[in-house]
Motif scaffolding. Structure first.
Motif, PDB file in Angstrom:
ATOM      1  N   LEU A 212       0.842  -1.188   0.000  1.00  0.00           N
ATOM      2  CA  LEU A 212       0.000   0.000   0.000  1.00  0.00           C
ATOM      3  C   LEU A 212       0.881   1.242   0.000  1.00  0.00           C
ATOM      4  CD1 LEU A 212      -2.909   1.164   0.220  1.00  0.00           C
ATOM      5  CD2 LEU A 212      -2.616   1.146   2.704  1.00  0.00           C
ATOM      6  N   GLY A 213       0.518   2.210  -0.827  1.00  0.00           N
ATOM      7  CA  GLY A 213       1.313   3.419  -0.884  1.00  0.00           C
ATOM      8  C   GLY A 213       0.471   4.634  -1.197  1.00  0.00           C
ATOM      9  N   ALA A 214       1.081   5.804  -1.094  1.00  0.00           N
ATOM     10  CA  ALA A 214       0.396   7.059  -1.398  1.00  0.00           C
ATOM     11  C   ALA A 214       1.397   8.032  -1.987  1.00  0.00           C
ATOM     12  CB  ALA A 214      -0.243   7.638  -0.139  1.00  0.00           C
ATOM     13  N   GLN A 215       0.892   8.911  -2.842  1.00  0.00           N
ATOM     14  CA  GLN A 215       1.723   9.945  -3.463  1.00  0.00           C
ATOM     15  C   GLN A 215       1.109  11.307  -3.173  1.00  0.00           C
ATOM     16  OE1 GLN A 215       1.524  10.078  -7.743  1.00  0.00           O
ATOM     17  NE2 GLN A 215       3.506  11.101  -7.948  1.00  0.00           N
ATOM     18  N   PHE A 216       1.941  12.231  -2.682  1.00  0.00           N
ATOM     19  CA  PHE A 216       1.528  13.610  -2.445  1.00  0.00           C
ATOM     20  C   PHE A 216       2.296  14.494  -3.428  1.00  0.00           C
ATOM     21  CE2 PHE A 216       0.731  11.299   1.394  1.00  0.00           C
ATOM     22  CZ  PHE A 216      -0.459  11.819   1.894  1.00  0.00           C
ATOM     23  N   THR A 217       1.589  15.349  -4.135  1.00  0.00           N
ATOM     24  CA  THR A 217       2.226  16.193  -5.140  1.00  0.00           C
ATOM     25  C   THR A 217       2.086  17.671  -4.776  1.00  0.00           C
ATOM     26  OG1 THR A 217       0.211  16.321  -6.489  1.00  0.00           O
ATOM     27  CG2 THR A 217       1.716  14.497  -6.946  1.00  0.00           C
ATOM     28  N   GLY A 218       2.898  18.491  -5.411  1.00  0.00           N
ATOM     29  CA  GLY A 218       2.787  19.937  -5.237  1.00  0.00           C
ATOM     30  C   GLY A 218       3.307  20.474  -3.932  1.00  0.00           C
ATOM     31  N   LEU A 219       4.166  19.724  -3.243  1.00  0.00           N
ATOM     32  CA  LEU A 219       4.731  20.198  -1.979  1.00  0.00           C
ATOM     33  C   LEU A 219       5.870  21.185  -2.252  1.00  0.00           C
ATOM     34  CD1 LEU A 219       4.935  16.775  -0.099  1.00  0.00           C
ATOM     35  CD2 LEU A 219       3.126  18.492   0.064  1.00  0.00           C
ATOM     36  N   GLY A 220       6.084  22.086  -1.315  1.00  0.00           N
ATOM     37  CA  GLY A 220       7.173  23.042  -1.464  1.00  0.00           C
ATOM     38  C   GLY A 220       8.522  22.367  -1.311  1.00  0.00           C
ATOM     39  N   VAL A 221       9.496  22.836  -2.074  1.00  0.00           N
ATOM     40  CA  VAL A 221      10.855  22.293  -2.023  1.00  0.00           C
ATOM     41  C   VAL A 221      11.778  23.338  -1.402  1.00  0.00           C
ATOM     42  CG1 VAL A 221      12.781  21.376  -3.370  1.00  0.00           C
ATOM     43  CG2 VAL A 221      10.435  20.899  -4.086  1.00  0.00           C
ATOM     44  N   LEU A 222      12.569  22.910  -0.423  1.00  0.00           N
ATOM     45  CA  LEU A 222      13.508  23.793   0.263  1.00  0.00           C
ATOM     46  C   LEU A 222      14.918  23.243   0.155  1.00  0.00           C
ATOM     47  CD1 LEU A 222      11.395  24.384   3.480  1.00  0.00           C
ATOM     48  CD2 LEU A 222      11.617  25.925   1.524  1.00  0.00           C
ATOM     49  N   PRO A 223      15.914  24.076  -0.149  1.00  0.00           N
ATOM     50  CA  PRO A 223      15.777  25.479  -0.556  1.00  0.00           C
ATOM     51  C   PRO A 223      15.114  25.586  -1.924  1.00  0.00           C
ATOM     52  CG  PRO A 223      18.018  24.743  -0.876  1.00  0.00           C
ATOM     53  CD  PRO A 223      17.322  23.613  -0.169  1.00  0.00           C
ATOM     54  N   THR A 224      14.564  26.740  -2.212  1.00  0.00           N
ATOM     55  CA  THR A 224      13.766  26.896  -3.428  1.00  0.00           C
ATOM     56  C   THR A 224      14.571  26.649  -4.696  1.00  0.00           C
ATOM     57  OG1 THR A 224      14.191  29.296  -3.341  1.00  0.00           O
ATOM     58  CG2 THR A 224      12.142  28.491  -2.340  1.00  0.00           C
ATOM     59  N   ASP A 225      15.884  26.935  -4.667  1.00  0.00           N
ATOM     60  CA  ASP A 225      16.673  26.726  -5.880  1.00  0.00           C
ATOM     61  C   ASP A 225      16.982  25.258  -6.141  1.00  0.00           C
ATOM     62  OD1 ASP A 225      18.523  26.229  -3.911  1.00  0.00           O
ATOM     63  OD2 ASP A 225      19.858  27.876  -4.429  1.00  0.00           O
ATOM     64  N   ALA A 226      16.584  24.367  -5.204  1.00  0.00           N
ATOM     65  CA  ALA A 226      16.771  22.930  -5.421  1.00  0.00           C
ATOM     66  C   ALA A 226      15.622  22.309  -6.206  1.00  0.00           C
ATOM     67  CB  ALA A 226      16.925  22.210  -4.080  1.00  0.00           C
ATOM     68  N   LYS A 227      14.524  23.046  -6.375  1.00  0.00           N
ATOM     69  CA  LYS A 227      13.350  22.513  -7.060  1.00  0.00           C
ATOM     70  C   LYS A 227      13.667  22.224  -8.523  1.00  0.00           C
ATOM     71  CE  LYS A 227       8.470  23.474  -8.085  1.00  0.00           C
ATOM     72  NZ  LYS A 227       8.007  22.183  -7.546  1.00  0.00           N
ATOM     73  N   SER A 228      13.245  21.045  -8.974  1.00  0.00           N
ATOM     74  CA  SER A 228      13.481  20.641 -10.364  1.00  0.00           C
ATOM     75  C   SER A 228      12.485  21.319 -11.299  1.00  0.00           C
ATOM     76  CB  SER A 228      13.346  19.121 -10.507  1.00  0.00           C
ATOM     77  OG  SER A 228      13.415  18.740 -11.865  1.00  0.00           O
ATOM     78  N   GLU A 229      12.982  21.745 -12.435  1.00  0.00           N
ATOM     79  CA  GLU A 229      12.121  22.361 -13.455  1.00  0.00           C
ATOM     80  C   GLU A 229      11.693  21.347 -14.512  1.00  0.00           C
ATOM     81  OE1 GLU A 229      10.955  25.288 -13.070  1.00  0.00           O
ATOM     82  OE2 GLU A 229      12.207  25.748 -11.326  1.00  0.00           O
ATOM     83  N   ASN A 230      12.169  20.111 -14.400  1.00  0.00           N
ATOM     84  CA  ASN A 230      11.804  19.077 -15.371  1.00  0.00           C
ATOM     85  C   ASN A 230      10.336  18.701 -15.224  1.00  0.00           C
ATOM     86  OD1 ASN A 230      14.451  19.016 -16.268  1.00  0.00           O
ATOM     87  ND2 ASN A 230      15.031  17.366 -14.860  1.00  0.00           N
ATOM     88  N   GLN A 231       9.673  18.494 -16.320  1.00  0.00           N
ATOM     89  CA  GLN A 231       8.265  18.124 -16.319  1.00  0.00           C
ATOM     90  C   GLN A 231       8.094  16.657 -15.951  1.00  0.00           C
ATOM     91  OE1 GLN A 231       5.607  20.220 -16.787  1.00  0.00           O
ATOM     92  NE2 GLN A 231       7.174  21.844 -16.754  1.00  0.00           N
ATOM     93  N   THR A 232       7.091  16.374 -15.124  1.00  0.00           N
ATOM     94  CA  THR A 232       6.786  15.005 -14.715  1.00  0.00           C
ATOM     95  C   THR A 232       5.624  14.475 -15.537  1.00  0.00           C
ATOM     96  OG1 THR A 232       7.505  15.493 -12.455  1.00  0.00           O
ATOM     97  CG2 THR A 232       6.152  13.525 -12.776  1.00  0.00           C
ATOM     98  N   ASN A 233       5.770  13.281 -16.061  1.00  0.00           N
ATOM     99  CA  ASN A 233       4.706  12.656 -16.853  1.00  0.00           C
ATOM    100  C   ASN A 233       3.654  12.083 -15.912  1.00  0.00           C
ATOM    101  OD1 ASN A 233       3.055  11.295 -18.608  1.00  0.00           O
ATOM    102  ND2 ASN A 233       4.692  10.105 -19.584  1.00  0.00           N
ATOM    103  N   ARG A 234       2.569  12.819 -15.718  1.00  0.00           N
ATOM    104  CA  ARG A 234       1.522  12.391 -14.792  1.00  0.00           C
ATOM    105  C   ARG A 234       0.645  11.292 -15.378  1.00  0.00           C
ATOM    106  NH1 ARG A 234       3.571  13.816 -10.058  1.00  0.00           N
ATOM    107  NH2 ARG A 234       3.922  16.064  -9.840  1.00  0.00           N
ATOM    108  N   GLN A 235       0.900  10.901 -16.621  1.00  0.00           N
ATOM    109  CA  GLN A 235       0.163   9.785 -17.200  1.00  0.00           C
ATOM    110  C   GLN A 235       0.696   8.453 -16.681  1.00  0.00           C
ATOM    111  OE1 GLN A 235      -2.554  10.389 -19.099  1.00  0.00           O
ATOM    112  NE2 GLN A 235      -2.081  12.546 -18.697  1.00  0.00           N
TER     113      GLN A 235
END
Length: 261
Positions: A212-235
Motif C-alpha cells: 500500500l502506498g500514497a503519493q503527495f504532489t505539489g509540496l514546497g521544495v527547500l531550498p527553493t533553488d533545489a526545485k526541479s524544473e523538469n516536467q513530470t509525466n503524470r500519465q
C-alpha cells in the motif's frame, strides 16, 4: 560562561506545546545549543535512535527583546545535554501558575556526592517564574557544558543542509498525510519514504500479502533553488514516476520506522 534570558509567551508555548513533546518521542535527551544569533535543540543519531533532529529559533522568538545575555570563550557558543522530560516539566510548571515572567539562567550549585561528605559543583538551568503573588524557582540538572570540539560537532549537526541537499515542506499535506501514516502503521512498523525535487512525496509499506502506498504532489521544495524544473509525466503510475525520478537522480528514498513518525 554566562547565559540568561526572559522567555516570551510565544517562546514558552512553542517549546512546551509543540517542539519539546515532539523531541520527547525521539529520545530522552537533547542538546541545547546557544548562540547570539540562534537557539537550537539538537538530537544526534545516538540520542534519537538513529534519527537526526534539529529545531532552531531566532533568539527574539524565545526571549524578550534585550533580555538574552550570552557569553563564552568559544565564539560565544554554549552547549549542554538536557533531559527533555524534565525540561518540559519545568516549563509547564512555570506557565501553569500564571506567571508574568519566566526567566532562565545557567548556574552552578554545590552538590553533596552520594555516600560521601564531599561536595562538587554541578551545572543547572535555573527557572524563575514571577507574578503578583508568585515566586517559583526550579533548578534543572544538566550535562557538563560541551567542549569546543563538541560544540563544533553540534553546529554541524544542526545545519540540516549537511544531512540532505533538499527538503519538502509537508505543511500543505497536513491532515491527509497524518491519516495515511496512521493507516500504514496498522500494516507495518516501517515505511519506505521517497522525496522528489519536483515536490512529490511517496510513502509505501510492503508486507508478504499486501502493498500500500500514497503519493503527495505539489509540496514546497527547500531550498527553493533545489526545485526541479523538469516536467513530470503524470500519465504514468506513481511507482513509474518515482522510478524515473530516482533514475534521474532527482529523488531520495529511505526506510523509516513509523513508530518514530
Amino acid at each position: 560562561m554566562k547565559f540568561k534570558g526572559t522567555f516570551t509567551e510565544k517562546g514558552l508555548h512553542s517549546l512546551s506545546k509543540a517542539f519539546l513533546p515532539t523531541l520527547e518521542k525521539f529520545g530522552k535527551s537533547c542538546n541545547l545549543l546557544l548562540s547570539p544569533s540562534e537557539i537550537s535543540l539538537v538530537q544526534t543519531p545516538l540520542e534519537a535512535d538513529g534519527a537526526s533532529v534539529s529545531v532552531t529559533f531566532a533568539p527574539d522568538v524565545l526571549f524578550a527583546h534585550n533580555t538574552l545575555k550570552l557569553q563564552s570563550r568559544h565564539l560565544n557558543l554554549i552547549a549542554f545535554a538536557v533531559d527533555v522530560a524534565l525540561l518540559l516539566k519545568a516549563l509547564r510548571s512555570a506557565t501553569s501558575n500564571d506567571a508574568d515572567t519566566v526567566e532562565v539562567k545557567l548556574s552552578q550549585k554545590a552538590v553533596i556526592i552520594a555516600g560521601t561528605n564531599d561536595v562538587e559543583n554541578k551545572p543547572f538551568l535555573c527557572f524563575t517564574a514571577r507574578g503578583s503573588s508568585l515566586s517559583l524557582v526550579q533548578d534543572l540538572p544538566i550535562g557538563k557544558p560541551c567542549s569546543a570540539r563538541e560544540i563544533d560537532e553540534l553546529v554541524a549537526a544542526r545545519t540540516v543542509m549537511s544531512l540532505c541537499p533538499f527538503y519538502l515542506d509537508l505543511s500543505s499535506a497536513g491532515p491527509r498525510l497524518i491519516a495515511v501514516v496512521d493507516r500504514l502503521k496498522t500494516l507495518s512498523s516501517v515505511v519506505q519514504t521517497a522525496t522528489c525535487k519536483n515536490g512529490d512525496l511517496h510513502i509505501q509499506v510492503a508486507e508478504s500479502s499486501v502493498m500500500l502506498g500514497a503519493q503527495f504532489t505539489g509540496l514546497g521544495v527547500l531550498p527553493t533553488d533545489a526545485k526541479s524544473e523538469n516536467q513530470t509525466n503524470r500519465q504514468l503510475t506513481a511507482e513509474e514516476q518515482l522510478h524515473d525520478q530516482l533514475e534521474a537522480g532527482e529523488a531520495a528514498a529511505v526506510v523509516k520506522h513509523l513508530l518514530k513518525v
